[in-house]
Design an enzyme around this catalytic site. Structure first.
Site, mmCIF file in Angstrom:
data_model
loop_
_atom_site.group_PDB
_atom_site.id
_atom_site.type_symbol
_atom_site.label_atom_id
_atom_site.label_comp_id
_atom_site.label_asym_id
_atom_site.label_seq_id
_atom_site.Cartn_x
_atom_site.Cartn_y
_atom_site.Cartn_z
ATOM 1 N N HIS A 17 -0.467 -2.609 3.198
ATOM 2 C CA HIS A 17 -0.569 -3.606 2.120
ATOM 3 C C HIS A 17 -2.046 -3.859 1.782
ATOM 4 O O HIS A 17 -2.407 -3.972 0.605
ATOM 5 C CB HIS A 17 0.081 -4.934 2.549
ATOM 6 C CG HIS A 17 1.559 -4.853 2.768
ATOM 7 N ND1 HIS A 17 2.179 -5.366 3.883
ATOM 8 C CD2 HIS A 17 2.552 -4.316 2.018
ATOM 9 C CE1 HIS A 17 3.484 -5.157 3.801
ATOM 10 N NE2 HIS A 17 3.736 -4.524 2.684
ATOM 11 N N LYS A 41 16.550 -8.962 1.857
ATOM 12 C CA LYS A 41 15.947 -8.852 3.197
ATOM 13 C C LYS A 41 15.996 -10.182 3.941
ATOM 14 O O LYS A 41 15.716 -11.227 3.350
ATOM 15 C CB LYS A 41 14.466 -8.430 3.079
ATOM 16 C CG LYS A 41 14.250 -7.003 2.617
ATOM 17 C CD LYS A 41 12.754 -6.672 2.594
ATOM 18 C CE LYS A 41 12.498 -5.293 2.037
ATOM 19 N NZ LYS A 41 11.068 -5.071 1.740
ATOM 20 N N ARG A 92 4.476 4.911 -1.481
ATOM 21 C CA ARG A 92 4.222 5.867 -0.389
ATOM 22 C C ARG A 92 4.988 7.157 -0.612
ATOM 23 O O ARG A 92 4.591 8.210 -0.152
ATOM 24 C CB ARG A 92 4.682 5.257 0.957
ATOM 25 C CG ARG A 92 3.808 4.138 1.452
ATOM 26 C CD ARG A 92 4.490 3.375 2.564
ATOM 27 N NE ARG A 92 5.724 2.775 2.061
ATOM 28 C CZ ARG A 92 6.396 1.808 2.661
ATOM 29 N NH1 ARG A 92 5.977 1.353 3.823
ATOM 30 N NH2 ARG A 92 7.490 1.303 2.131
ATOM 31 N N SER A 129 6.472 -2.507 7.106
ATOM 32 C CA SER A 129 6.700 -3.728 7.904
ATOM 33 C C SER A 129 7.922 -3.580 8.808
ATOM 34 O O SER A 129 7.891 -3.958 9.984
ATOM 35 C CB SER A 129 6.905 -4.932 6.984
ATOM 36 O OG SER A 129 5.765 -5.157 6.208
#
Ligand code: PNS
Length: 163
Positions: A17, A41, A92, A129
């Site tokens: 991040h 989430k 990514r 994460s």
């Protein structure tokens, strides 16, 4: 002054991040790291903790003109309220694009804000994460993925989760 918003759930904020925030800063005068809730989430850390960890990581990296704020509701409305020109997010891989695309289109439909995508450092593309928490949960090494302050906090949170 060109303001951009880097949003995320940041559970917790990682060096991946931080890399995206650095790139966003290079494209703007001011970056607001926007800590928001992702409805799909369940987070390990409270929003207050996630804000605190992002602030600590950014302060330890000596980044200037970067602030961290909590998003109280819709990201599109938050972007309007802070006068952001763009949302900046990191990619990514193709899976990131698949999940980011609908959100970018929804935010543009809601308020006209365009999302710009930057490619993260390939050396950090394994840092997510969710994986960092999973590695920590199984006693693995997470130094170099998150700020040292957060390493301790993850270990503490996982210990109290087990009780
Ligand atoms: O790091 P994430 O989980 O990919 O970030 C997603 C996040 C938190 C930026 C997104 O879920 C969000 O914007 N939440 C705030 C509420 C909102 O605006 N929902 C509509 C998103 S199109």
């Amino acid at each position: 002054m060109r303001t951009v918003v880097c949003p995320g759930s940041f559970d917790p904020f990682t060096f991946g991040h931080l890399d995206v925030v650095r790139r966003a800063r290079g494209l703007s005068d001011r970056v607001i790291v926007a800590v928001a809730q992702n409805a799909s989430k369940r987070t390990l850390f409270s929003v207050e903790e996630r804000v605190e960890f992002a602030r600590a990581t950014i302060a330890n990296a000596h980044l200037t003109s970067v602030e961290v704020q909590q998003v109280p509701g819709l990201l599109a409305e938050f972007c309007e309220s802070v006068g952001a020109e763009h949302i900046v997010k990191g990619l990514r891989n193709g899976a990131d694009l698949d999940s980011e695309l609908p959100m970018a289109l929804m935010n543009r439909a809601l308020s006209g804000v365009e999302t710009l995508f930057v490619l993260g450092d390939p050396q950090l593309s394994h840092v997510a994460s969710s994986l960092v928490k999973d590695v920590a949960r199984h006693g693995g090494e997470i130094h170099g993925m998150v700020d040292p302050v957060i390493v301790k906090e993850i270990q503490r949170a996982l210990e109290s989760e087990d009780k």
